[in-house]
Design an enzyme around this catalytic site. Structure first.
Site, PDB file in Angstrom:
ATOM      1  N   ASP A 318     -10.094   3.810  16.022  1.00  0.00           N
ATOM      2  CA  ASP A 318      -9.488   3.832  14.700  1.00  0.00           C
ATOM      3  C   ASP A 318      -9.735   2.475  14.041  1.00  0.00           C
ATOM      4  O   ASP A 318     -10.007   1.481  14.724  1.00  0.00           O
ATOM      5  CB  ASP A 318      -7.991   4.104  14.838  1.00  0.00           C
ATOM      6  CG  ASP A 318      -7.275   4.066  13.512  1.00  0.00           C
ATOM      7  OD1 ASP A 318      -7.765   4.702  12.563  1.00  0.00           O
ATOM      8  OD2 ASP A 318      -6.232   3.387  13.427  1.00  0.00           O
ATOM      9  N   ASP A 515      -3.494   3.406  17.054  1.00  0.00           N
ATOM     10  CA  ASP A 515      -2.152   2.822  17.103  1.00  0.00           C
ATOM     11  C   ASP A 515      -1.120   3.557  16.268  1.00  0.00           C
ATOM     12  O   ASP A 515       0.058   3.228  16.306  1.00  0.00           O
ATOM     13  CB  ASP A 515      -2.204   1.360  16.632  1.00  0.00           C
ATOM     14  CG  ASP A 515      -2.362   1.251  15.127  1.00  0.00           C
ATOM     15  OD1 ASP A 515      -3.129   2.052  14.557  1.00  0.00           O
ATOM     16  OD2 ASP A 515      -1.723   0.363  14.530  1.00  0.00           O
ATOM     17  N   ASP A 519      -2.938   9.065  14.970  1.00  0.00           N
ATOM     18  CA  ASP A 519      -3.918   9.002  16.062  1.00  0.00           C
ATOM     19  C   ASP A 519      -3.460   9.771  17.300  1.00  0.00           C
ATOM     20  O   ASP A 519      -4.273  10.031  18.192  1.00  0.00           O
ATOM     21  CB  ASP A 519      -4.174   7.542  16.462  1.00  0.00           C
ATOM     22  CG  ASP A 519      -4.759   6.731  15.332  1.00  0.00           C
ATOM     23  OD1 ASP A 519      -5.645   7.256  14.635  1.00  0.00           O
ATOM     24  OD2 ASP A 519      -4.327   5.577  15.137  1.00  0.00           O
TER      25      ASP A 519
END
Length: 632
Positions: A318, A515, A519
């Site tokens: 990410d 995080d 996600d």
């Protein structure tokens, strides 16, 4: 040998029981040898036989207990070898096997304890009470009574009991036990601190963010307990191999007896197969790897995750909060010639104290970091999505987008007001008393360690790296180009992140790093999910198999190397140990290795594989990292 439980069926703690059994076996062996030296062989054999019985009895009880649970371990071979040795009058060999078995149990316990030292060190660090302010007075209360919003005092030497926000000017914390950072870390007013860290500076106060049961440290303890109680797929595979090895051992022993007519050959085969390095090496090496990861601030939830981490070939990361810091920072301030840059920031941050916008928090943090004195704003008007208008120190201040500020200002200076066109940057324009004073440019910068970490991942065997972000394509592409990432996917929803993970599995086992709440689904579907637990959400930490306890990516690259090294060491120990055991069994079957020498040889093999497995505790050196791709 199967891993022993902590308590014996008859109630003795494992360590005490093991020491007692070893004492009986060694004492009987010593007494028998003394009697044999003086020619009293009958009593010597009696002493050796009597000394064997306690170990054999404990072993039979343990074996029956394991069979009831459906575990078929090589303890059965140890029981058979001692029983047959006594039956055929080889009481010295029986006692030697008893000594070696009891000693092996203690050696395995020591190795497992040594491997789990960093993980068990996390347990029980927080005291049961804390000092809480109530009605202006301090009271000592159990940490279970602490609630979100409580004001807590932390004294020097105390462990922070809950996650909180610092209310004092400064706090100095030792985070080594939790994150692996060796040096003390300075924190300031407004910073978030994690439970489980130790104060080594002056007394400070925090505002609890959540109850103790929901704190970072409590979550870590739960994960540690799960990791210690887990059984890796490789260990379960070892159990199945152990059953096959048991069948092979019994078959070779019977064949040696049948073909030679000498029962002592069968006994020698049984003795050298007691116990098996397959069962010893795997759990010690895997737990050593998990423990080593924990010591650098990377918590691997169980042995199965460690094995999966060792096989990772694709990494999907990410952007926001993972490859970047996840919070805006000032990258430039453009100012008119009549005002200083810090003064522009002071006015803007003072007015932003009335806003909850993420950009407002970034300006306030930057002002505090520069030591600027902020004053409370008056008559503040906030226009959602545009900006703020109010008074600071009696002067009218307007901040926000360029068009919003220009619409409420009468004059400006060339270059003082300019919109940023660089991807990922945002410009905040500031006007004071109707005159545009300057522009503050903010961005969420790429982590300083990101390029190095990605390169180390590639050297460790990760062949494909993908950036998956919910941000606009141009912003994601800018970050991807900066980091040299092969594939960049932007404007992804949580569902499309899951699809990206599934698609990437065609290239090999996939690791997803993130995080945020968005996600969590992708972390759960990946072969290995990695969450940034220091600042990440609870949802991502729960869905992930690996949690980074420090707000950096460095430990992840180390963890991949550690995982590959630990699994490689376990496999190496199994292959070498089993090869030596089978070779010794063949020699015994053909009469070249008597029972007594076979028992001594097998113990040498066991000690060697355990010590080799403990190498997984060592810190990987440059050679390990350079050869990371070949460790499996």
């Amino acid at each position: 040998m199967t891993a022993a439980s902590n308590t014996h069926p008859i109630g003795f703690p494992f360590k005490q029981r093991g020491l007692l059994l070893l004492f009986f076996a060694v004492a009987g062996l010593s007494i028998g040898l003394v009697l044999a030296v003086f020619g009293n062989l009958a009593n010597a054999r009696l002493a050796w036989g009597i000394a064997t019985l306690p170990v054999l009895t404990a072993l039979l009880l343990q074996t029956l207990n394991s069979l009831r649970r459906g575990d078929f371990g090589l303890d059965i071979v140890a029981a058979l070898s001692m029983s047959f040795a006594l039956w055929f009058g080889e009481s010295l060999a029986a006692d030697v096997v008893a000594v070696m078995y009891a000693g092996g149990q203690l050696l395995e316990e020591f190795a497992s304890s040594r491997a789990a030292r960093e993980m068990t060190a996390l347990m029980g660090r927080v005291a049961g009470t804390a000092f809480r302010y109530k009605h202006g007075l301090l009271e000592e209360v159990p940490i279970t009574e602490i609630a979100a919003g409580d004001r807590i005092m932390i004294r020097q030497g105390e462990v922070v009991p809950v996650d909180g926000t610092i209310l004092s000017d400064r706090a100095v914390l030792d985070q080594s036990a939790l994150t692996g950072e060796a040096l003390p870390v300075d924190h300031h007013n407004g910073d978030e601190v994690l439970s489980g860290t130790t104060s080594i500076g002056p007394v400070f106060e925090i505002r609890a963010l959540r109850p103790a049961a929901d704190s970072t440290y409590a979550a870590v303890v739960r994960l540690v307990e799960k990791a210690q109680n887990s059984k890796a797929p490789m260990a379960r595979l070892a159990d199945r191999y152990g059953l096959a090895f048991l069948i092979l051992t019994v078959f070779m022993a019977c064949a040696a007896w049948f073909l030679s007519g000498d029962p002592r050959r069968a006994l020698a085969v049984l003795v050298i197969a007691t116990p098996c390095p397959l069962i010893l090496a795997v759990p010690v090496a895997i737990m050593s790897g998990v423990s080593r990861c924990a010591s650098i601030g990377c918590l691997v939830k169980d042995g199965g995750v460690l094995e999966a981490l060792s096989r990772v070939r694709v990494a999907i990361l990410d952007k926001t909060g993972t490859l970047t810091h996840g919070r805006a920072r000032i990258v430039a301030i453009g100012n008119a010639n009549w005002i200083e840059k810090d003064e522009i920031l002071r006015f803007a941050a003072s007015l932003d104290q009335a806003s909850s916008h993420v950009m407002a928090a970034a300006l306030i943090t930057a002002a505090h970091e520069r030591g600027l004195r902020l004053t409370p704003p008056d008559d503040v008007e906030e226009i959602a999505g545009s900006g703020l208008d109010g008074r600071v120190d009696g002067r009218r201040v307007v901040i926000g987008s360029g068009s919003f500020v220009k619409g409420r200002s009468s004059d400006g200076s060339p270059g003082a007001c300019s919109e940023s066109h660089r991807p990922g940057e945002v410009a905040v324009t500031v006007a004071i008393d109707g005159v545009i004073a300057g522009t503050i440019v903010l961005a969420d910068p790429v982590r300083s360690e990101a390029i190095t970490v990605l390169e180390r991942m590639r050297r460790a065997g990760v062949g494909r790296i993908v950036l998956a972000s919910g941000d606009r394509n141009d912003i994601a592409s800018h970050v991807g180009n900066t980091l040299g990432i092969e594939q960049v996917l932007g404007e992804l929803t949580p569902a499309s992140k899951v699809e990206a993970v599934i698609a990437a599995k065609s290239f090999g086992p996939v690791m997803m790093v993130g995080d945020g709440v968005n996600d969590a689904p992708a972390l759960a579907v990946a072969d290995v999910g990695v969450a940034l637990g220091a600042r990440g959400t609870a949802a991502s930490s729960e869905a992930a198999g690996v949690v980074l306890l420090v707000d950096r990516l460095d430990p992840l690259a180390d963890a991949i190397v550690i995982a590959r090294r630990a699994v490689g060491i376990a496999r190496q120990s199994v292959i070498v140990g089993l090869s030596l055991s089978v070779a010794g069994m063949c020699a015994a079957a053909f009469g070249y290795l008597p029972p007594l020498q076979g028992a001594l040889l097998q113990e040498v093999i066991d000690v060697a594989v355990i010590l080799n497995a403990l190498r997984a505790l060592a810190r990987p050196d440059d050679a390990d990292i350079a050869a990371g791709g070949a460790l499996d």
